[in-house]
Design a protein around this motif. Structure first.
Motif, PDB file in Angstrom:
ATOM      1  N   GLN A 284     127.651  99.869  34.205  1.00 10.36           N
ATOM      2  CA  GLN A 284     128.974  99.255  34.220  1.00 10.36           C
ATOM      3  C   GLN A 284     128.935  97.765  33.909  1.00 10.36           C
ATOM      4  OE1 GLN A 284     130.197 100.128  38.173  1.00 10.36           O
ATOM      5  NE2 GLN A 284     128.700  98.770  39.144  1.00 10.36           N
ATOM      6  N   VAL A 342     136.924 101.398  35.308  1.00  7.63           N
ATOM      7  CA  VAL A 342     135.631 101.145  35.943  1.00  7.63           C
ATOM      8  C   VAL A 342     135.422  99.649  36.136  1.00  7.63           C
ATOM      9  CG1 VAL A 342     133.132 101.228  35.538  1.00  7.63           C
ATOM     10  CG2 VAL A 342     134.520 103.272  35.197  1.00  7.63           C
ATOM     11  N   ASN A 343     135.781  98.871  35.149  1.00 12.54           N
ATOM     12  CA  ASN A 343     135.630  97.420  35.256  1.00 12.54           C
ATOM     13  C   ASN A 343     136.488  96.857  36.387  1.00 12.54           C
ATOM     14  OD1 ASN A 343     134.784  94.859  34.653  1.00 12.54           O
ATOM     15  ND2 ASN A 343     136.169  94.589  32.922  1.00 12.54           N
ATOM     16  N   SER A 346     134.902  97.911  39.641  1.00  5.28           N
ATOM     17  CA  SER A 346     133.691  97.132  39.904  1.00  5.28           C
ATOM     18  C   SER A 346     134.035  95.759  40.478  1.00  5.28           C
ATOM     19  CB  SER A 346     132.889  96.988  38.612  1.00  5.28           C
ATOM     20  OG  SER A 346     131.757  96.184  38.810  1.00  5.28           O
ATOM     21  N   SER A 411     133.354 102.280  41.359  1.00  3.91           N
ATOM     22  CA  SER A 411     133.144 102.238  39.908  1.00  3.91           C
ATOM     23  C   SER A 411     132.112 103.272  39.471  1.00  3.91           C
ATOM     24  CB  SER A 411     132.706 100.834  39.490  1.00  3.91           C
ATOM     25  OG  SER A 411     131.496 100.463  40.159  1.00  3.91           O
ATOM     26  N   ASP A 415     132.631 106.813  36.990  1.00  4.57           N
ATOM     27  CA  ASP A 415     131.775 107.196  35.865  1.00  4.57           C
ATOM     28  C   ASP A 415     131.219 108.606  36.050  1.00  4.57           C
ATOM     29  OD1 ASP A 415     131.972 105.147  34.063  1.00  4.57           O
ATOM     30  OD2 ASP A 415     130.315 103.981  34.905  1.00  4.57           O
TER      31      ASP A 415
END
Length: 446
Positions: A284, A342-343, A346, A411, A415
């Motif tokens: 990530q 995901v970003n 995170s 995150s 995935d």
């Protein structure tokens, strides 16, 4: 006296010899003259007589008058057949196709009867169609057409002794073919060739298909992206304000070759979708790699879709290929959005981790709890803790939660879930897509 008598005896012998020579010469001359006369009769039978017959029947013939049918009042019947030589192209964008064919018409004109001299003249041949009456046939769905004149005009007219006329010509045509592209490229198309009378109504002129085999197709007919499955002949008489007109049609059923589109469209799109899933397996923190991969696959898929639509007409309905490319584009775009999620997760995890560290630091600075407080109400606190432990031991562990607990951050969980969800949903879409359109294709064939 004796010398003269001998001379007189020699004279008759000389005369006899000359008479014999003269007789031989006359016999040779007679024999040659007989041969010449015989050869002259043959030329008249096969050449001069044909010219005389043509001059005789066409000298009193008026090409403006329609041949009379049976009993002089019935319409003229014209039988039609053709030989399909080639099909050069089938254009989806312009909705047309091009063919080359040998077209034939045959009818009876009693004004053209002639003596065949006991079968020695089988038929007379003309190359000028203006010398006899011709049916006013035209191709109603024609866009373009031309005759063939190399080396000589590819046309002839044969007149038979009983008055039958056969007209044959080689022509190339570009014909309109309205197409239904809802199942493209899993479709079948029916392209028609229509022939009708322009000015003569059915009271005067009737077109009929020739009995037996009205349409012949060249062997080993090759088309780049289609296969000619079959053809059907039918009648298509039309009524207008000026009367009813005779019409013939032949329907050509073409099946589109799917292997070309499988290699050029479907497999590349599947590969692009699978490549977009590679970003789920990248770390990530590899932001440049995941962004470039998602944007590249998205742009490639958009270019692929534009190239497909550029070769097709802008129709108002949705085609099968539109569903495929649209869903594939959605999957690629979804992979790019997944990285955005995901970003965000995170950064949220990092913020939460920082907050925990700050809270732990603050609690470390505070004083510990008073032991006296723990002794108070000790009898009531311990049983409650015991009941909670027993309840937690009795509850069954959730396998999904147990598996996700291996990935502490949100995150990473996104995935991992995407690695499974995207392929499963895409496989389900393929199952529904192929089942739907293949079954629809079979239903339309029936």
């Amino acid at each position: 006296m004796r010398y003269d008598v001998e001379n007189m005896a020699e004279v008759p012998t000389t005369v006899v010899r000359w008479i014999i020579v003269l007789l031989l010469f006359l016999s040779v001359v007679h024999y040659s003259s007989c041969n010449q006369s015989k050869s002259g009769v043959q030329k008249v039978n096969f050449r001069e007589k044909e010219k005389q017959v043509l001059d005789q029947i066409l000298g009193r013939y008026d090409a403006r008058i329609r041949p009379s049918g049976e009993n002089g009042t019935e319409p003229t019947v014209v039988t039609v057949n053709f030989y399909l030589r080639s099909i050069s192209k089938i254009d989806d964008y312009k909705m047309e196709y091009s063919v080359q064919l040998t077209f034939r018409e045959q009818w009876l004109d009693e004004r053209l009867k002639f003596n065949d001299f006991n079968g020695k003249i089988k038929y007379l041949t003309l190359t000028d169609a203006a010398r006899v009456w011709m049916p006013d046939l035209f191709f109603s769905n024609e866009k373009e057409g031309h005759f063939h004149n190399i080396i000589m005009p590819n046309v002839y007219i044969r007149i038979f002794p009983y008055g039958s006329v056969l007209y044959s010509i080689r022509i190339s045509l570009t014909l309109s073919c309205p197409m239904n592209l809802k199942l493209y490229p899993l479709d079948r198309q029916v392209c028609s060739l229509r022939m009708a009378s322009y000015g003569w109504t059915t009271n005067d002129l009737v077109f009929l298909w020739k009995d037996g085999d009205p349409v012949q197709v060249v062997k080993n007919l090759h088309l780049p992206r289609f296969t000619l499955e079959k053809f059907l002949t039918d009648y298509c008489n039309s009524k207008t304000n000026t009367g009813e007109y005779s019409c013939l049609k032949v329907d050509l059923l073409f099946k589109r070759e799917f292997s070309y589109y499988l290699i050029q469209i479907y497999i590349p799109c599947c590969m692009l979708v699978i490549v977009s899933w590679v970003s789920f397996w990248l770390d990530q923190s590899a932001v440049p790699a995941r962004v470039s991969l998602g944007v590249t696959t998205l742009l490639t898929m958009a270019t692929q879709t534009s190239g497909i639509n550029a070769s097709l007409p802008p129709v108002s309905y949705t085609k099968a290929i539109d569903v495929w490319t649209g869903v594939c584009l959605t999957f690629v775009f979804g992979a790019l959005l997944e990285f955005a999620l995901v970003n965000y997760a995170s950064r949220s995890d990092m913020h939460r981790e920082n907050m925990k560290k700050q809270r732990a630091a603050c609690e470390a600075l505070d004083h510990g709890p008073d032991p006296g407080d723990l002794m108070e109400d000790g009898n009531t606190t311990f049983p409650m803790v015991r009941q909670c432990e027993i309840h937690m031991q009795q509850s069954r562990p959730n396998c999904c939660k147990t598996w996700l607990s291996k990935f502490p951050t949100r995150s990473k969980r996104i995935d991992v879930i995407s690695r499974i969800t995207f392929p499963l949903v895409f496989a389900l879409f393929n199952l529904i897509y192929w089942s739907t359109y293949l079954f629809r294709e079979e239903a339309e064939d029936q």
